[in-house]
Enzyme design. Structure first.
Site, PDB file in Angstrom:
ATOM      1  N   ASP A 106      62.987  58.642 -79.557  1.00 24.53           N
ATOM      2  CA  ASP A 106      62.427  59.301 -80.745  1.00 24.53           C
ATOM      3  C   ASP A 106      61.413  60.386 -80.359  1.00 24.53           C
ATOM      4  O   ASP A 106      60.541  60.730 -81.143  1.00 24.53           O
ATOM      5  CB  ASP A 106      61.777  58.277 -81.695  1.00 24.53           C
ATOM      6  CG  ASP A 106      60.709  57.427 -81.023  1.00 24.53           C
ATOM      7  OD1 ASP A 106      60.442  57.616 -79.813  1.00 24.53           O
ATOM      8  OD2 ASP A 106      60.117  56.587 -81.722  1.00 24.53           O
ATOM      9  N   LYS A 157      46.638  51.409 -79.050  1.00 25.70           N
ATOM     10  CA  LYS A 157      46.270  51.793 -80.412  1.00 25.70           C
ATOM     11  C   LYS A 157      44.798  51.589 -80.772  1.00 25.70           C
ATOM     12  O   LYS A 157      44.427  50.647 -81.473  1.00 25.70           O
ATOM     13  CB  LYS A 157      47.168  51.068 -81.428  1.00 25.70           C
ATOM     14  CG  LYS A 157      48.643  51.381 -81.189  1.00 25.70           C
ATOM     15  CD  LYS A 157      49.506  51.143 -82.381  1.00 25.70           C
ATOM     16  CE  LYS A 157      50.926  51.643 -82.179  1.00 25.70           C
ATOM     17  NZ  LYS A 157      51.807  50.910 -81.309  1.00 25.70           N
ATOM     18  N   ASP A 221      56.708  62.757 -81.623  1.00 27.75           N
ATOM     19  CA  ASP A 221      57.616  61.648 -81.876  1.00 27.75           C
ATOM     20  C   ASP A 221      57.993  61.717 -83.347  1.00 27.75           C
ATOM     21  O   ASP A 221      57.164  62.037 -84.186  1.00 27.75           O
ATOM     22  CB  ASP A 221      57.012  60.300 -81.452  1.00 27.75           C
ATOM     23  CG  ASP A 221      56.224  59.650 -82.546  1.00 27.75           C
ATOM     24  OD1 ASP A 221      56.742  58.758 -83.213  1.00 27.75           O
ATOM     25  OD2 ASP A 221      55.078  60.082 -82.746  1.00 27.75           O
TER      26      ASP A 221
HETATM   27  P1  GTP Z   1      59.318  51.299 -85.783  1.00 27.67           P
HETATM   28  O1  GTP Z   1      60.046  50.126 -86.328  1.00 27.67           O
HETATM   29  O2  GTP Z   1      59.083  52.336 -86.836  1.00 27.67           O
HETATM   30  O3  GTP Z   1      58.079  50.956 -85.013  1.00 27.67           O
HETATM   31  O4  GTP Z   1      60.275  52.079 -84.769  1.00 27.67           O
HETATM   32  P2  GTP Z   1      61.093  51.529 -83.503  1.00 27.67           P
HETATM   33  O5  GTP Z   1      61.825  50.307 -83.876  1.00 27.67           O
HETATM   34  O6  GTP Z   1      61.935  52.668 -83.036  1.00 27.67           O
HETATM   35  O7  GTP Z   1      59.988  51.160 -82.443  1.00 27.67           O
HETATM   36  P3  GTP Z   1      59.184  52.095 -81.458  1.00 27.67           P
HETATM   37  O8  GTP Z   1      58.923  53.420 -82.109  1.00 27.67           O
HETATM   38  O9  GTP Z   1      58.039  51.358 -80.941  1.00 27.67           O
HETATM   39  O10 GTP Z   1      60.231  52.250 -80.275  1.00 27.67           O
HETATM   40  C1  GTP Z   1      60.132  53.226 -79.271  1.00 27.67           C
HETATM   41  C2  GTP Z   1      61.533  53.513 -78.763  1.00 27.67           C
HETATM   42  O11 GTP Z   1      62.090  52.335 -78.178  1.00 27.67           O
HETATM   43  C3  GTP Z   1      62.494  53.943 -79.855  1.00 27.67           C
HETATM   44  O12 GTP Z   1      63.298  54.967 -79.346  1.00 27.67           O
HETATM   45  C4  GTP Z   1      63.303  52.701 -80.150  1.00 27.67           C
HETATM   46  O13 GTP Z   1      64.656  53.021 -80.521  1.00 27.67           O
HETATM   47  C5  GTP Z   1      63.290  51.953 -78.830  1.00 27.67           C
HETATM   48  N1  GTP Z   1      63.250  50.496 -79.017  1.00 27.67           N
HETATM   49  C6  GTP Z   1      62.261  49.762 -79.581  1.00 27.67           C
HETATM   50  N2  GTP Z   1      62.556  48.464 -79.538  1.00 27.67           N
HETATM   51  C7  GTP Z   1      63.764  48.366 -78.924  1.00 27.67           C
HETATM   52  C8  GTP Z   1      64.626  47.261 -78.578  1.00 27.67           C
HETATM   53  O14 GTP Z   1      64.339  46.087 -78.839  1.00 27.67           O
HETATM   54  N3  GTP Z   1      65.796  47.551 -77.945  1.00 27.67           N
HETATM   55  C9  GTP Z   1      66.152  48.837 -77.646  1.00 27.67           C
HETATM   56  N4  GTP Z   1      67.328  49.028 -77.042  1.00 27.67           N
HETATM   57  N5  GTP Z   1      65.389  49.893 -77.969  1.00 27.67           N
HETATM   58  C10 GTP Z   1      64.196  49.662 -78.584  1.00 27.67           C
END
Ligand code: GTP
Length: 346
Positions: A106, A157, A221
């Site tokens: 992202d 954070k 992001d």
């Molecule tokens: P929020 O629910 O809005 O916090 O977004 P998110 O689920 O994308 O979490 P976050 O922004 O913390 O994740 C950062 C990156 O890691 C993003 O590109 C997510 O797609 C990826 N990501 C987060 N958790 C996982 C997971 O459990 N598995 C995989 N494969 N990717 C993950």
């Protein structure tokens, strides 16, 4: 050289846009977000890319295909259950015995990845994190480095109140270069976070762990609606280096309609006489009625905005219907298939 893109998160903060579209596939100027990351990796000579998926994996696979058209090899790995960022990397990178670039799926940036990798190699690092100085680090994890660039510690954070007392304003930019030895720190198949579980262990073990500060590069992001909208507008204004402007599609634009040169529209768009489109993105098949004004906004595929409506600073999902003379004000975010009756104000 390999890359792993972490693209399995639920994207809860970007709801309602992510209810039917996983975050890595949301369009930025009519092109799936991940395609920009793939382009950036390819530019740095990385053509073996693993997509680490969990939420709506089929949609992501469908959009990207096998990567042949993009000039890369794409491999998709879906976790049996979400493993968190660190666990997802371990699962997806299993068997890779080469230096690996890991990207949060992202992050929109014009970082020169080749320069980041070069710095990692020159310093003999086991892990290098790209860092970005920001004004308000309260949404992010802060990273404190020493003068020689090594990482001293992490502050996850921080509260807004504590920001003025902080020793640094550089945040973890979600872009890492990792040696395969980092995989040994993460048990296969278990849920782990880079920020909370993996990075602290790298520090504890005293491995060569460096930050690489992105002082001048664009970085954003797209994880919340405001920043998703701004990423689109930044792309329209040409703030990102190295990405070609998306060409306009074959559309039916009335001669008496005005579309400024910044705006971009996809194929099948219809714009009726007297409408004005300013600094905005119209997705495939979008229909704009007579005398409707769209400004600083992003409208996804097959949405219809009826005559006399005014839309400003908004994101409107797929297949919505916005009634006549409706007003959509800055900050509005409408999920797919939203219906607004005539004269509605949101
Ligand atoms: P929020 O629910 O809005 O916090 O977004 P998110 O689920 O994308 O979490 P976050 O922004 O913390 O994740 C950062 C990156 O890691 C993003 O590109 C997510 O797609 C990826 N990501 C987060 N958790 C996982 C997971 O459990 N598995 C995989 N494969 N990717 C993950």
């Amino acid at each position: 050289m390999h890359a792993v893109i972490l693209a399995g998160g639920k994207g809860t903060r970007l709801r309602p846009l992510t209810v039917y579209t996983p975050k890595p596939a949301v369009p930025i100027v009519n092109r799936a977000f991940l395609l920009y990351q793939v382009e950036m990796l390819r530019r740095a000579g990385i053509d073996e890319i693993t997509l680490s998926l969990s939420y709506q994996p089929d949609k992501i696979e469908q959009i990207l295909g096998d990567g042949a058209e993009l000039g890369v090899n794409l491999r998709f790995i879906t976790e049996p259950s979400p493993l968190g960022t660190g666990g997802a990397y371990r699962f997806a990178a299993d068997g890779i015995d080469d230096t690996t670039v890991v990207l949060n799926g992202d992050i929109l940036t014009d970082l020169d990845l080749a320069a980041l990798i070069e710095a990692h190699r020159t310093r003999g690092a086991a892990a290098t994190l790209a860092l970005k100085p920001v004004e308000d680090p309260s949404r992010y994890g802060l990273v404190v480095t020493r003068e020689d660039g090594t990482i001293e510690n992490f502050l996850e954070k921080p509260t807004r109140e504590s920001i003025s007392d902080l020793p640094s304003n550089t945040i973890n930019a979600g872009i890492y270069v990792l040696e395969p030895s980092i995989m040994d720190l993460v048990p296969l198949g278990e849920n782990r976070s880079f920020e909370y579980d993996v990075f602290p262990v790298i520090l504890e073990r005293g491995l060569p762990f460096y930050g690489y500060t992105m002082d001048h590069e664009y970085w954003r992001d797209i994880g919340v609606p405001e920043s998703y909208l701004n990423a689109n507008l930044d792309m329209l204004s040409g703030r990102l280096k190295g990405f070609a402007a998306q060409p306009n599609g074959d559309a039916d634009i009335a001669t008496a309609a005005a579309i400024d040169s910044r705006s971009r529209f996809a194929a099948g768009v219809v714009v009726k006489p007297g409408a004005k489109i300013l600094n905005s993105v119209l997705g495939p098949g979008v229909q704009i009625g007579e005398k409707t004004v769209i400004e600083d906004s992003v409208i996804w595929a097959h949405t219809r905005v009826a005559s006399g409506a005014e839309v400003s600073g908004a994101v409107i999902g797929r297949s919505c219907h916005i009634g006549r003379n409706a007003t959509i004000r800055p900050g509005s975010v409408l999920g797919d298939k939203s219906q607004l009756t005539d004269y509605t104000k949101v």
